[in-house]
Design an enzyme around this catalytic site. Structure first.
Site, mmCIF file in Angstrom:
data_model
loop_
_atom_site.group_PDB
_atom_site.id
_atom_site.type_symbol
_atom_site.label_atom_id
_atom_site.label_comp_id
_atom_site.label_asym_id
_atom_site.label_seq_id
_atom_site.Cartn_x
_atom_site.Cartn_y
_atom_site.Cartn_z
ATOM 1 N N ASN A 10 0.879 -1.173 0.000
ATOM 2 C CA ASN A 10 0.000 0.000 0.000
ATOM 3 C C ASN A 10 0.912 1.219 0.000
ATOM 4 O O ASN A 10 1.427 1.619 1.038
ATOM 5 C CB ASN A 10 -0.906 -0.024 1.231
ATOM 6 C CG ASN A 10 -1.874 1.156 1.263
ATOM 7 O OD1 ASN A 10 -1.784 2.071 0.454
ATOM 8 N ND2 ASN A 10 -2.786 1.146 2.221
ATOM 9 N N ARG A 94 -2.546 -2.125 -3.518
ATOM 10 C CA ARG A 94 -3.749 -1.313 -3.337
ATOM 11 C C ARG A 94 -3.640 -0.107 -4.264
ATOM 12 O O ARG A 94 -2.670 0.643 -4.226
ATOM 13 C CB ARG A 94 -3.856 -0.831 -1.895
ATOM 14 C CG ARG A 94 -5.091 0.048 -1.680
ATOM 15 C CD ARG A 94 -5.009 0.842 -0.399
ATOM 16 N NE ARG A 94 -6.191 1.669 -0.215
ATOM 17 C CZ ARG A 94 -6.172 2.886 0.327
ATOM 18 N NH1 ARG A 94 -5.047 3.417 0.744
ATOM 19 N NH2 ARG A 94 -7.290 3.564 0.469
ATOM 20 N N HIS A 183 -12.855 2.983 -0.142
ATOM 21 C CA HIS A 183 -12.845 1.961 0.923
ATOM 22 C C HIS A 183 -13.484 0.657 0.446
ATOM 23 O O HIS A 183 -13.928 -0.163 1.240
ATOM 24 C CB HIS A 183 -13.596 2.432 2.187
ATOM 25 C CG HIS A 183 -12.964 3.584 2.881
ATOM 26 N ND1 HIS A 183 -13.714 4.502 3.591
ATOM 27 C CD2 HIS A 183 -11.679 3.982 2.997
ATOM 28 C CE1 HIS A 183 -12.904 5.418 4.111
ATOM 29 N NE2 HIS A 183 -11.667 5.118 3.760
ATOM 30 N N LEU A 212 -15.758 3.267 9.731
ATOM 31 C CA LEU A 212 -15.557 4.503 10.493
ATOM 32 C C LEU A 212 -14.128 4.565 11.025
ATOM 33 O O LEU A 212 -13.785 3.941 12.024
ATOM 34 C CB LEU A 212 -16.547 4.574 11.661
ATOM 35 C CG LEU A 212 -18.031 4.376 11.303
ATOM 36 C CD1 LEU A 212 -18.891 4.443 12.559
ATOM 37 C CD2 LEU A 212 -18.474 5.404 10.276
ATOM 38 N N ARG A 244 -12.236 15.706 7.167
ATOM 39 C CA ARG A 244 -13.024 16.050 5.984
ATOM 40 C C ARG A 244 -14.443 16.413 6.382
ATOM 41 O O ARG A 244 -15.020 15.809 7.284
ATOM 42 C CB ARG A 244 -13.059 14.881 4.994
ATOM 43 C CG ARG A 244 -11.708 14.473 4.452
ATOM 44 C CD ARG A 244 -11.873 13.406 3.383
ATOM 45 N NE ARG A 244 -10.594 12.838 3.005
ATOM 46 C CZ ARG A 244 -10.292 11.540 3.080
ATOM 47 N NH1 ARG A 244 -11.206 10.685 3.522
ATOM 48 N NH2 ARG A 244 -9.112 11.105 2.714
ATOM 49 N N ASP A 285 -9.333 12.609 17.028
ATOM 50 C CA ASP A 285 -9.220 11.311 17.697
ATOM 51 C C ASP A 285 -10.474 11.116 18.549
ATOM 52 O O ASP A 285 -10.704 11.864 19.505
ATOM 53 C CB ASP A 285 -7.963 11.283 18.563
ATOM 54 C CG ASP A 285 -7.679 9.909 19.157
ATOM 55 O OD1 ASP A 285 -8.638 9.216 19.543
ATOM 56 O OD2 ASP A 285 -6.494 9.533 19.264
ATOM 57 N N ARG A 287 -11.207 9.005 20.746
ATOM 58 C CA ARG A 287 -10.921 8.753 22.166
ATOM 59 C C ARG A 287 -10.756 10.053 22.930
ATOM 60 O O ARG A 287 -11.268 10.203 24.046
ATOM 61 C CB ARG A 287 -9.663 7.890 22.292
ATOM 62 C CG ARG A 287 -9.804 6.479 21.751
ATOM 63 C CD ARG A 287 -8.475 5.812 21.580
ATOM 64 N NE ARG A 287 -7.645 6.503 20.597
ATOM 65 C CZ ARG A 287 -6.475 6.048 20.149
ATOM 66 N NH1 ARG A 287 -5.984 4.908 20.613
ATOM 67 N NH2 ARG A 287 -5.783 6.736 19.254
ATOM 68 N N GLU A 387 -8.165 -5.372 5.123
ATOM 69 C CA GLU A 387 -7.976 -5.021 3.721
ATOM 70 C C GLU A 387 -6.790 -5.756 3.108
ATOM 71 O O GLU A 387 -6.823 -6.133 1.931
ATOM 72 C CB GLU A 387 -7.804 -3.503 3.594
ATOM 73 C CG GLU A 387 -9.066 -2.726 3.955
ATOM 74 C CD GLU A 387 -8.864 -1.236 3.964
ATOM 75 O OE1 GLU A 387 -9.129 -0.605 2.925
ATOM 76 O OE2 GLU A 387 -8.432 -0.696 5.007
#
Length: 401
Positions: A10, A94, A183, A212, A244, A285, A287, A387
């Site tokens: 990737n 990818r 994705h 997500l 975004r 983030d 969290r 992936e």
């Protein structure tokens, strides 16, 4: 015995992620990351997973992707897993954007490279780096099959009613303006894994997949085929993401140009890198946002509420698109780990058969699992995405026979 190993690459603009897998059982033999390519403090982190050895990490200047892949080859060789191994069947790459040209994994030749290059205007941040990685790998192993697996391929099954924007058809066709989605490798893997979790074939199941992470997208999958997805011409459309904006009135751009005096490049940076959660509260983030909410931070709470509002709208929209929903699957960093996001996204949707069991939702696990009540009409699942395994599987299916 035929070779059974696949190296998955990737290649980003300044990084290369890689995994080496044995397709006899899907096991990982090694994994790693080269980052900050072209900087003075480039870094490589390599973990030989099949030998029991520990992670090796070092920093030095890595000038370009060719040097990066050579460094990767050196690390693999230290573990007896070098690129010259006769057990290596192929390298799977990818590639972010395949447009309408590529609907499935494709063995790379000069014509494929030319088409990926032709698509650079609709993927200027990703396709050039993907091309560099491919060409470098070809130079290192010109005898080895190289396969492109496209992020957009899974979404090429969308009907024209979902893929077309409502703008002048001639203009749209001339400039290849349509909804491609991204994705796709993750959505393909997770939708199929969700069906397996339910003990059914993918063709029997309708799934809403919610990928997500810092980038976020939703898809409506009917019988194993994507019929709608939230990202569009670029990964900017759709859900609120880490940096975004997702969906917004296009006239905001004209307003910022005319009234704000902003250039197209400035607006591009604003919407892609300074919006979403980080634009709303200064953090991308989840969290950290949840920690701030627990401390009573109203700015973080509003950002979370906007994020959930958009997510819930897409769940409802894709329920309507599918007509019958068998499962909703959460995946990627936030989807797999943020139980408050899962709970909030489905709160109040009991009339649609959607609910989470609070105890099951609180469990942390790396395994696919159901978090809905036992008698729920619609299953709610957490399915860790993979992936790299999906790319390796598609690559080996194409060249490994």
């Amino acid at each position: 015995m035929s070779p059974t190993r696949v190296l998955v690459l990737n290649s980003g603009s300044s990084s290369v992620k890689y995994q080496l897998l044995d397709m006899r059982d899907g096991s990982r033999l090694a994994a790693g990351l080269v980052e900050r390519i072209g900087e003075e403090t480039s870094r490589l982190r390599h973990t030989p997973l099949g030998t029991g050895g520990g992670t090796r990490e070092w920093s030095r200047t890595i000038a370009d992707h060719e040097a990066a892949l050579k460094a990767v080859a050196e690390e693999l060789a230290k573990d007896g897993l070098g690129l010259d191994s006769p057990e290596l069947a192929a390298i799977g790459h990818r590639v972010v954007h395949g447009g309408q040209s590529f609907t499935e994994p494709t063995v790379i030749d000069d014509a494929v490279l030319a088409e990926i290059e032709r698509l650079i205007p609709v993927a200027p941040l990703h396709n050039p780096a993907n091309l560099t990685g491919i060409r470098t790998a070809q130079a290192l192993r010109p005898d080895l099959p190289q396969v492109a697996v496209f992020d957009t391929a899974f979404h090429t099954t969308m009907p024209e009613s979902a893929a077309r924007y409502a703008i002048d058809v001639k203009t749209a066709d001339e400039h290849r303006i349509r909804r491609y989605g991204f994705h796709g490798t993750s959505h393909a893997y997770v939708s199929r894994a969700t069906a397996e979790l339910l003990g059914k074939a993918p063709e029997e199941v309708n799934v809403i997949v919610l990928h997500l992470g810092n980038g976020a997208s939703a898809s409506a999958v009917r019988g194993g085929r994507c019929v709608d997805t939230s990202m569009g011409l670029t990964p900017l459309e759709g859900l609120v993401m880490g940096t975004r904006s997702g969906d917004m009135d296009p006239a905001v751009i004209f307003h910022l140009m005319r009234v704000g005096g902003m250039s197209t490049d400035e607006i591009d940076t604003l919407l892609n890198k300074k919006s979403g959660l980080i634009g709303l509260c200064g953090d991308n983030d989840m969290r950290e946002i949840r920690r701030r909410i627990d401390e009573g931070d109203e700015e973080a709470q509003l950002a979370f509420d906007i994020y959930i509002h958009r997510l819930k709208k897409y769940i409802g929209a894709y329920y309507a698109v599918l007509g019958r929903v068998d499962a909703v699957a959460f995946t990627a960093g936030v989807g797999e780990n943020a139980s408050p996001v899962r709970e909030a996204a489905l709160a109040g949707l009991q009339e649609l058969g959607l609910a989470v069991d609070s105890e099951l939702n609180a469990v942390r696990s790396d395994e696919p699992r159901l978090i809905s009540p036992a008698q729920a009409r619609v299953a709610v699942a957490v399915v860790p995405t993979d992936e790299e395994l999906e790319i390796a599987t598609q690559t080996y299916a194409l060249v490994g026979q």
